[in-house]
Each structure stands twice: as structure tokens, then as C-alpha cells.
Design a protein around this motif. Structure first.
Motif, PDB file in Angstrom:
ATOM      1  N   MET A   5       0.763  -1.364  -0.098  1.00 30.19           N
ATOM      2  CA  MET A   5       0.260   0.320   0.629  1.00 30.19           C
ATOM      3  C   MET A   5       0.917   1.163   0.068  1.00 30.19           C
ATOM      4  SD  MET A   5      -3.240   0.555   3.205  1.00 30.19           S
ATOM      5  CE  MET A   5      -1.769   0.771   4.162  1.00 30.19           C
ATOM      6  N   VAL A   6       1.977   1.267   0.795  1.00 33.04           N
ATOM      7  CA  VAL A   6       2.904   2.727   0.883  1.00 33.04           C
ATOM      8  C   VAL A   6       3.463   3.034  -0.976  1.00 33.04           C
ATOM      9  CG1 VAL A   6       4.480   3.150   2.208  1.00 33.04           C
ATOM     10  CG2 VAL A   6       2.761   2.367   3.187  1.00 33.04           C
ATOM     11  N   MET A   7       4.145   2.124  -0.579  1.00 30.58           N
ATOM     12  CA  MET A   7       4.360   1.686  -1.884  1.00 30.58           C
ATOM     13  C   MET A   7       4.005   2.042  -3.367  1.00 30.58           C
ATOM     14  SD  MET A   7       7.799   1.310  -1.363  1.00 30.58           S
ATOM     15  CE  MET A   7       7.703   1.971   0.083  1.00 30.58           C
ATOM     16  N   SER A   8       3.184   1.379  -3.069  1.00 27.17           N
ATOM     17  CA  SER A   8       2.059   2.149  -4.273  1.00 27.17           C
ATOM     18  C   SER A   8       1.507   3.462  -4.072  1.00 27.17           C
ATOM     19  CB  SER A   8       0.727   1.013  -4.544  1.00 27.17           C
ATOM     20  OG  SER A   8       1.019  -0.505  -4.748  1.00 27.17           O
ATOM     21  N   SER A   9       1.018   3.848  -2.844  1.00 22.87           N
ATOM     22  CA  SER A   9       0.944   5.356  -2.863  1.00 22.87           C
ATOM     23  C   SER A   9       1.850   6.668  -3.611  1.00 22.87           C
ATOM     24  CB  SER A   9       1.421   5.754  -1.566  1.00 22.87           C
ATOM     25  OG  SER A   9       1.528   5.701  -0.614  1.00 22.87           O
ATOM     26  N   PHE A  10       3.113   6.211  -3.853  1.00 23.31           N
ATOM     27  CA  PHE A  10       4.269   6.626  -4.208  1.00 23.31           C
ATOM     28  C   PHE A  10       4.929   6.615  -5.298  1.00 23.31           C
ATOM     29  CE2 PHE A  10       5.591   6.366  -0.288  1.00 23.31           C
ATOM     30  CZ  PHE A  10       5.670   7.959   0.280  1.00 23.31           C
ATOM     31  N   LYS A  11       3.626   5.933  -6.507  1.00 25.33           N
ATOM     32  CA  LYS A  11       3.700   5.440  -8.335  1.00 25.33           C
ATOM     33  C   LYS A  11       2.359   5.855  -8.909  1.00 25.33           C
ATOM     34  CE  LYS A  11       6.507   0.700  -7.041  1.00 25.33           C
ATOM     35  NZ  LYS A  11       6.651  -0.528  -6.568  1.00 25.33           N
ATOM     36  N   PRO A  12       2.646   5.994 -10.172  1.00 23.90           N
ATOM     37  CA  PRO A  12       1.275   5.845 -11.144  1.00 23.90           C
ATOM     38  C   PRO A  12       0.645   4.835 -11.268  1.00 23.90           C
ATOM     39  CG  PRO A  12       3.718   6.851 -11.700  1.00 23.90           C
ATOM     40  CD  PRO A  12       4.292   6.647 -10.993  1.00 23.90           C
ATOM     41  N   ASP A  13      -0.456   5.128 -11.620  1.00 23.68           N
ATOM     42  CA  ASP A  13      -1.363   3.971 -12.067  1.00 23.68           C
ATOM     43  C   ASP A  13      -0.837   3.226 -12.970  1.00 23.68           C
ATOM     44  OD1 ASP A  13      -3.112   5.732 -10.143  1.00 23.68           O
ATOM     45  OD2 ASP A  13      -4.739   6.053 -11.529  1.00 23.68           O
ATOM     46  N   ARG A  14       0.057   3.736 -14.075  1.00 21.66           N
ATOM     47  CA  ARG A  14       0.905   3.006 -14.869  1.00 21.66           C
ATOM     48  C   ARG A  14       1.821   2.241 -14.424  1.00 21.66           C
ATOM     49  NH1 ARG A  14       4.818   3.704 -17.258  1.00 21.66           N
ATOM     50  NH2 ARG A  14       4.522   6.839 -17.330  1.00 21.66           N
ATOM     51  N   ALA A  15       2.662   2.938 -13.713  1.00 23.64           N
ATOM     52  CA  ALA A  15       3.653   2.330 -12.997  1.00 23.64           C
ATOM     53  C   ALA A  15       3.203   0.788 -11.984  1.00 23.64           C
ATOM     54  CB  ALA A  15       4.506   3.035 -12.348  1.00 23.64           C
ATOM     55  N   LEU A  16       2.186   1.974 -11.110  1.00 27.93           N
ATOM     56  CA  LEU A  16       1.105   0.855  -9.615  1.00 27.93           C
ATOM     57  C   LEU A  16       1.039  -0.726 -10.589  1.00 27.93           C
ATOM     58  CD1 LEU A  16      -0.346   2.364  -7.406  1.00 27.93           C
ATOM     59  CD2 LEU A  16      -1.606   0.005  -8.419  1.00 27.93           C
ATOM     60  N   LEU A  17      -0.062  -0.701 -11.693  1.00 24.94           N
ATOM     61  CA  LEU A  17      -0.319  -1.789 -12.290  1.00 24.94           C
ATOM     62  C   LEU A  17       0.579  -2.408 -13.069  1.00 24.94           C
ATOM     63  CD1 LEU A  17      -3.995  -0.290 -13.275  1.00 24.94           C
ATOM     64  CD2 LEU A  17      -3.198  -1.224 -11.908  1.00 24.94           C
ATOM     65  N   ALA A  18       1.294  -2.284 -13.627  1.00 25.57           N
ATOM     66  CA  ALA A  18       2.706  -3.103 -14.527  1.00 25.57           C
ATOM     67  C   ALA A  18       3.509  -3.672 -13.246  1.00 25.57           C
ATOM     68  CB  ALA A  18       3.413  -2.004 -15.702  1.00 25.57           C
ATOM     69  N   ASP A  19       3.706  -3.166 -11.815  1.00 23.37           N
ATOM     70  CA  ASP A  19       4.208  -3.985 -10.744  1.00 23.37           C
ATOM     71  C   ASP A  19       3.391  -5.054  -9.891  1.00 23.37           C
ATOM     72  OD1 ASP A  19       6.461  -1.919 -11.536  1.00 23.37           O
ATOM     73  OD2 ASP A  19       6.454  -1.029  -9.961  1.00 23.37           O
ATOM     74  N   THR A  20       2.509  -4.551 -10.387  1.00 27.99           N
ATOM     75  CA  THR A  20       1.618  -5.796  -9.539  1.00 27.99           C
ATOM     76  C   THR A  20       1.805  -7.133  -9.941  1.00 27.99           C
ATOM     77  OG1 THR A  20      -0.564  -5.333 -10.802  1.00 27.99           O
ATOM     78  CG2 THR A  20       0.250  -3.965  -8.969  1.00 27.99           C
ATOM     79  N   GLY A  21       2.602  -7.857 -10.887  1.00 24.89           N
ATOM     80  CA  GLY A  21       2.213  -9.516 -10.891  1.00 24.89           C
ATOM     81  C   GLY A  21       4.828  -9.724 -10.658  1.00 24.89           C
ATOM     82  N   SER A  22       5.117  -8.462  -9.384  1.00 24.21           N
ATOM     83  CA  SER A  22       6.568  -8.590  -9.354  1.00 24.21           C
ATOM     84  C   SER A  22       6.712  -8.584  -7.993  1.00 24.21           C
ATOM     85  CB  SER A  22       7.363  -8.929 -10.293  1.00 24.21           C
ATOM     86  OG  SER A  22       7.141  -6.972 -10.846  1.00 24.21           O
ATOM     87  N   LEU A  23       8.141  -8.830  -7.531  1.00 14.01           N
ATOM     88  CA  LEU A  23       8.257  -8.120  -6.351  1.00 14.01           C
ATOM     89  C   LEU A  23       8.617  -6.161  -6.159  1.00 14.01           C
ATOM     90  CD1 LEU A  23      10.967 -11.055  -5.011  1.00 14.01           C
ATOM     91  CD2 LEU A  23       8.133 -10.472  -4.283  1.00 14.01           C
ATOM     92  N   ARG A  24       8.772  -5.968  -7.316  1.00 13.79           N
ATOM     93  CA  ARG A  24       8.434  -4.234  -7.730  1.00 13.79           C
ATOM     94  C   ARG A  24       8.212  -4.019  -7.071  1.00 13.79           C
ATOM     95  NH1 ARG A  24      11.899  -2.251 -11.669  1.00 13.79           N
ATOM     96  NH2 ARG A  24      10.477  -0.337 -12.239  1.00 13.79           N
ATOM     97  N   ALA A  25       6.365  -4.223  -6.205  1.00 16.30           N
ATOM     98  CA  ALA A  25       5.009  -3.788  -6.027  1.00 16.30           C
ATOM     99  C   ALA A  25       5.540  -3.414  -4.565  1.00 16.30           C
ATOM    100  CB  ALA A  25       4.140  -5.025  -6.258  1.00 16.30           C
TER     101      ALA A  25
END
Length: 292
Positions: free
Chosen positions: A34-54
Motif C-alpha cells: 500500500m505504501v509503496m504503491s502510493s508513491f507510484k503513478p497508476d501505470r507503474a503501479l499496475l505494471a508492478d503488481t505482478g512482481s516483487l517490484r510492487a
């Protein structure tokens, strides 16, 4: 005489810590996401959800989601409303429910067991079954305020506080804890001339730190996460709590980054309350053990 193998003891200790770490990760990882995603734009957020980058602070990081969250909704107002309503309700609930539990645990009066059974029976009644009748009641109740007499409780703080002050679970927790206290302390206090209210304030409550912390945490979680009741009785934005305010971010277009930023902001009071209660809980146990 059997001896304990140091290797086996070390292995058991290692396994225990591994299990505890895994359990901790189950609870911590959603918060990290939740915290990490709050600093990312939607495009990067959705792209990172399938890996540990999230779960990692990588990619395009900025505070834009927080700025847009404050632009979309009055976040500070919603947080204040929830903290105020929750704090007042918790304090009043602890006072009222502990007094009721003291009466059930230590005083002898006709019908005590029957009324306690009725109170406990309310635990199995879903709130949804009484929501509409309660709404009809509070919509017509008079209230004497600074501006005179009002004939409704809707769109106010009181309608979010008063119906939730007393509940069966909190009374049950206090009753069970009070019944486990040494009766010798109560009897000695009464012999020395203490009134029942003095026994409650000077003997019972100072020894009740653990149950106070437990009841406060449970009540806080229930009140802070209120959605259905405030949604029904509050139409004015000035009185809306954080959970009702969440719907602002699903209007028109869903902004997932702003939602994560909003959730991060409204989680701060919960974590702060938990840390304060945790310290109070540990201190109460330590002081109780010292007093013996």
C-alpha cells in the motif's frame, strides 16, 4: 535422567522464529504494498503488481498521488471526523460498559443474571436487522444544542457516537475480567469503609489495564471502520468519516494511486493508537505484577 540435546533445542528455536517471521510477513506485506504503491503513478503501479517490484521503492516515485488525493477529497476533515467520533465513543464506552460490568460482577440485585443474558444475546443480532428501525428513531429524536431544540439527530456527530457507546461484547469482556479479580480486595475495601464507587475507581479499574486496552482496541477498530451507519445517517460532507470518504476515489475514474495514498493516510491514526495502547498494555501488566 534425560538431557536436552542443544542441537534439537536450537533447531526448534530456529523453526519457531521462521514461522513467526512468515506470520509477520503475511500481515506486513499488504501495508508495504500500500505504501509503496502510493508513491507510484497508476501505470507503474499496475505494471508492478505482478512482481516483487510492487513491494520495493523502485521506478517513478513522487508525491503526486498525495497531492491529488487532497485535491479530490477533504482528507484531513475525514480523518478528524473519524478520530473524533472514534475517540469519544471509545472513552464513553469504556466508562459506561465497565460500570455496567462492575454492577453485574460485584453487586447483588434482582434480575441480574437475566439482564446479563439479554445483554449477551445482543451479540448474535446483526446490525443490519436494526439499522432501519434505528434510523427511524434517530431521525425524529429531539436534541437540545447551542442553536436550540433540533428534532433530528441526522448529519451530526452524536448520531455516530451515542448508539455505539454500550455494546454486549465490551460489557462481557469487563464482566469476565472482573470476576477473576481476587474477591479479598473487594471485601477488604468494603470493610475499610470504601463505597462501591470508590471500589470501582480505586481498586478495580487500576487493576484492569489489560482488559481496558483489549476493549479499547476492539472498539477502536469497529468505530474507525464504520461505513454502513455513517452512510445512512450522514449526508453532509462536514460529518463524513474516512470510510465513507473512500467512495470519492471511485467516482468518474478510479485512481488507484490516489486510493493507496488515501489508505496510507487513514492508516496512520490506527497505527498510532495501536502503539499507544500496546505501551499502556505492557505498562499495566508490569505495574500489576509489581503491586502483586
Amino acid at each position: 535422567m534425560a538431557t536436552i540435546n542443544p542441537d534439537n533445542r536450537g533447531l526448534r528455536l530456529f523453526v519457531r522464529y521462521v514461522v513467526l517471521v512468515l506470520i509477520a510477513l503475511i500481515f506486513i506485506l499488504p501495508l508495504v504494498f500500500m505504501v509503496m504503491s502510493s508513491f507510484k503513478p497508476d501505470r507503474a503501479l499496475l505494471a508492478d503488481t505482478g512482481s516483487l517490484r510492487a513491494f520495493l521503492p523502485v521506478g517513478e516515485l513522487n508525491l503526486e498521488n498525495y497531492r491529488e488525493a487532497f485535491d479530490r477529497a477533504p482528507v484531513a476533515l475525514f480523518v478528524f471526523n473519524s478520530v473524533f467520533v472514534t475517540g469519544v465513543t471509545v472513552l464513553l464506552s469504556l466508562a459506561i460498559c465497565s460500570l455496567a460490568a462492575f454492577s453485574f460482577a460485584f453487586l447483588s440485585w434482582r434480575g441480574r443474571s437475566l439482564i446479563l443474558s439479554v445483554v449477551l444475546a445482543t451479540l448474535i443480532v446483526p446490525f443490519e436487522t436494526i439499522a432501519i428501525p434505528l434510523l427511524l428513531i434517530v431521525s425524529k429524536l429531539p436534541w437540545i444544542g447551542l442553536e436550540g431544540i433540533e428534532y433530528t439527530w441526522l448529519n451530526s456527530y452524536r448520531v455516530q457516537i451515542i448508539p455505539w457507546i454500550a455494546d454486549g461484547l465490551t460489557i462481557f469482556l469487563f464482566v469476565q475480567y472482573f470476576r477473576d479479580l481476587p474477591t479479598e480486595l473487594i471485601e477488604a475495601s468494603r470493610v475499610e469503609g470504601a463505597s462501591w464507587f470508590q471500589v470501582y475507581t480505586r481498586v478495580v479499574m487500576p487493576l484492569s489495564g489489560p482488559v481496558i486496552a483489549t476493549a479499547a482496541i476492539l472498539k477502536f477498530l469497529v468505530m474507525y471502520n464504520q461505513y454502513l451507519w455513517p452512510l445512512i445517517v450522514v449526508q453532509q460532507e462536514a460529518y463524513r468519516p474516512v470510510m465513507v470518504g473512500l467512495q470519492y476515489f471511485f467516482q468518474l475514474n478510479t485512481a488507484w494511486g490516489e486510493i493507496m495514498a488515501y489508505l496510507s493516510l487513514i492508516t496512520i491514526p490506527v497505527l498510532a493508537f495501536y502503539l499507544v495502547l500496546q505501551r499502556a498494555f505492557i505498562a499495566s501488566i508490569a505495574s500489576t505484577g509489581v503491586k502483586g
